[in-house]
Write a protein that holds these residues in place. Sequence first.
Motif, short mmCIF file in Angstrom:
data_model
loop_
_atom_site.label_atom_id
_atom_site.label_comp_id
_atom_site.label_asym_id
_atom_site.label_seq_id
_atom_site.Cartn_x
_atom_site.Cartn_y
_atom_site.Cartn_z
N LEU A 39 -2.03 -9.96 10.27
CA LEU A 39 -2.29 -8.52 10.29
C LEU A 39 -1.35 -7.79 9.34
CD1 LEU A 39 -2.93 -7.78 14.08
CD2 LEU A 39 -4.49 -8.66 12.34
N ASP A 40 -0.10 -8.25 9.25
CA ASP A 40 0.83 -7.64 8.30
C ASP A 40 0.33 -7.83 6.87
OD1 ASP A 40 2.42 -7.01 10.46
OD2 ASP A 40 3.85 -8.64 10.14
N GLY A 41 -0.18 -9.04 6.59
CA GLY A 41 -0.70 -9.31 5.25
C GLY A 41 -1.88 -8.43 4.90
N ALA A 42 -2.75 -8.18 5.87
CA ALA A 42 -3.91 -7.29 5.63
C ALA A 42 -3.44 -5.88 5.31
CB ALA A 42 -4.82 -7.30 6.86
N ARG A 43 -2.43 -5.41 6.06
CA ARG A 43 -1.91 -4.06 5.80
C ARG A 43 -1.28 -3.98 4.41
NH1 ARG A 43 2.08 -4.21 9.01
NH2 ARG A 43 3.77 -4.25 7.49
N GLU A 44 -0.49 -4.99 4.05
CA GLU A 44 0.18 -4.98 2.75
C GLU A 44 -0.84 -5.04 1.61
OE1 GLU A 44 2.66 -8.35 3.35
OE2 GLU A 44 4.01 -7.28 4.73
N GLY A 45 -1.91 -5.81 1.81
CA GLY A 45 -2.95 -5.87 0.79
C GLY A 45 -3.66 -4.54 0.62
N PHE A 46 -3.91 -3.86 1.72
CA PHE A 46 -4.54 -2.53 1.70
C PHE A 46 -3.70 -1.55 0.90
CE2 PHE A 46 -5.03 1.70 3.63
CZ PHE A 46 -6.42 1.87 3.57
N ILE A 47 -2.41 -1.52 1.18
CA ILE A 47 -1.50 -0.60 0.49
C ILE A 47 -1.41 -0.95 -0.99
CG2 ILE A 47 0.90 0.20 0.35
CD1 ILE A 47 1.04 -0.22 3.42
N ALA A 48 -1.41 -2.25 -1.31
CA ALA A 48 -1.35 -2.69 -2.70
C ALA A 48 -2.56 -2.21 -3.49
CB ALA A 48 -1.25 -4.21 -2.76
N ALA A 49 -3.74 -2.24 -2.87
CA ALA A 49 -4.95 -1.78 -3.55
C ALA A 49 -4.88 -0.28 -3.84
CB ALA A 49 -6.19 -2.09 -2.71
N LEU A 50 -4.36 0.48 -2.88
CA LEU A 50 -4.19 1.93 -3.10
C LEU A 50 -3.21 2.18 -4.24
CD1 LEU A 50 -3.97 3.21 0.59
CD2 LEU A 50 -5.81 3.64 -1.02
N LYS A 51 -2.12 1.43 -4.26
CA LYS A 51 -1.12 1.62 -5.31
C LYS A 51 -1.69 1.28 -6.68
CE LYS A 51 3.62 0.44 -6.62
NZ LYS A 51 4.85 -0.32 -6.25
N ASP A 52 -2.46 0.20 -6.76
CA ASP A 52 -3.07 -0.19 -8.03
C ASP A 52 -4.05 0.86 -8.53
OD1 ASP A 52 -1.58 -2.48 -8.07
OD2 ASP A 52 -3.21 -3.82 -7.45
N ALA A 53 -4.60 1.65 -7.60
CA ALA A 53 -5.53 2.71 -7.97
C ALA A 53 -4.82 4.04 -8.23
CB ALA A 53 -6.58 2.89 -6.88
N GLY A 54 -3.49 4.03 -8.13
CA GLY A 54 -2.73 5.24 -8.46
C GLY A 54 -2.26 6.05 -7.27
N TYR A 55 -2.45 5.54 -6.04
CA TYR A 55 -2.02 6.27 -4.84
C TYR A 55 -0.71 5.65 -4.33
CZ TYR A 55 -6.78 8.13 -4.76
OH TYR A 55 -7.96 8.74 -5.08
N GLU A 56 0.37 6.44 -4.36
CA GLU A 56 1.67 5.93 -3.94
C GLU A 56 2.28 6.83 -2.88
OE1 GLU A 56 4.54 4.05 -6.57
OE2 GLU A 56 3.22 4.52 -8.25
N ASP A 57 2.79 6.19 -1.84
CA ASP A 57 3.44 6.93 -0.76
C ASP A 57 4.65 7.69 -1.30
OD1 ASP A 57 3.96 7.81 1.82
OD2 ASP A 57 5.18 6.06 2.32
N GLY A 58 4.76 8.96 -0.95
CA GLY A 58 5.86 9.78 -1.42
C GLY A 58 5.60 10.50 -2.72
N LYS A 59 4.49 10.16 -3.37
CA LYS A 59 4.13 10.83 -4.62
C LYS A 59 2.85 11.65 -4.38
CE LYS A 59 6.42 7.58 -7.74
NZ LYS A 59 6.26 6.67 -8.90
N ASN A 60 1.72 10.98 -4.50
CA ASN A 60 0.45 11.70 -4.28
C ASN A 60 -0.24 11.24 -2.99
OD1 ASN A 60 -0.17 9.16 -5.16
ND2 ASN A 60 -1.73 9.80 -6.64
N MET A 61 0.50 10.51 -2.15
CA MET A 61 -0.06 10.03 -0.89
C MET A 61 1.00 10.10 0.20
SD MET A 61 -1.79 6.30 0.01
CE MET A 61 -0.28 5.35 -0.27
N LYS A 62 0.58 10.52 1.39
CA LYS A 62 1.44 10.49 2.57
C LYS A 62 0.90 9.41 3.49
CE LYS A 62 3.16 13.17 6.49
NZ LYS A 62 3.07 14.44 7.25
N LEU A 63 1.66 8.33 3.65
CA LEU A 63 1.22 7.19 4.45
C LEU A 63 1.89 7.22 5.82
CD1 LEU A 63 -0.46 4.53 4.21
CD2 LEU A 63 1.68 3.40 3.60
N ASP A 64 1.08 7.12 6.86
CA ASP A 64 1.59 7.12 8.23
C ASP A 64 1.16 5.82 8.91
OD1 ASP A 64 2.47 7.61 10.77
OD2 ASP A 64 1.20 9.37 11.13
N TYR A 65 2.09 4.84 8.96
CA TYR A 65 1.81 3.54 9.58
C TYR A 65 2.43 3.49 10.96
CZ TYR A 65 2.88 -1.30 10.83
OH TYR A 65 3.03 -2.48 11.52
#
Length: 341
Positions: A58-84
């Motif tokens: 489950l941790d790996g699935a979460r990390e992969g999800f966040i990696a895809a967002l980052k590769d598309a230009g969405y980064e926590d603390g910049k243009n994205m607020k991530l609440d895990y």
Amino acid sequence: MKKRFMAAVCGAMLMLSACGSGGSGSSETSGNGNSDSSKEPEKIVKVGIIQLVEHPSLDGAREGFIAALKDAGYEDGKNMKLDYQNAQGDMNNNMSIAQNLVSDQNDVILAIATASAQAVVNSTKDIPILFTAITDPVGAKLVESLENPGGNVTGTSDTHPDAIKNTINAIKKFIPDAKKVGIIYNSGEPNSVVNVENAKKVIAEVGLEAVETSVSTSSEVKQAAESLVGRADVFYIPKDNTVVSALESVITVANDKKIPMFVGEGDSVKRGAFASYGLDYHDLGYSTGKMAVEILKGKKPNEIPVGFPENLELVINKKAAELQGITLSEELLKDAKIVGE
């Protein structure tokens, strides 16, 4: 006359001064003459993540999800607020987290594992919801169908149609003298019930017998494993979040009693189980993340079919084989991914 001359000179100097000032400030204006500060600020997207319990898959699935967002230009603390938020296996926490993520009006919510997905789906019909690591999205009433999810929900399932069949067949291949398969699972997890029912069908088809024991919490897992000693020739642990979160308890019993241990996913093999036909959960999460990017850019969840893992691979832990009394040959290891060397 002299006064008029001096006034003209002063006026000319003021005009030159104004021109000079405009030239030095040209880098602070946009092409249409407006200051850059007048541009509308980039929107910060809000992404909520609810995870039922911590374990590597489950941790790996979460990390992969966040990696895809980052590769598309969405980064926590910049243009994205991530609440895990993680429910730590507590169903009351699970429901509270789901409701909080909805009340916070996230732009999209990722639910990891069936119980978490059900909690979010039951909490909102408006916010786009993505799920991952789900065994049976239709049976869990998350979507209307795999091809046409309907509503505000879609995502990825971790159930490859051949995964359970291949793993049970591997029991026959690696442990030909085995007769009874001990299964430990939480009957309160809908995904586990589906997995166990499917496993029991294949176990019967190949001439083996299933011996079941059920747990409610991770603290009961070791006792459940010990209860199968003398009643089962091998262990089979399905994709059950309660048991997998306490997998080391089963591994200890398997190693001490020389009981070969087969599991429902590859990450558990890396932790010390013997073998599985598994998938990469990071890849599964990454696929889900790409769906999230589509939704953030305007696509609706009901326009995206449910996704599945594309590939299965046989994963074998050589150290676990030694500890669990399994003899391996080069022929048996052919085409397997080896870990634990």
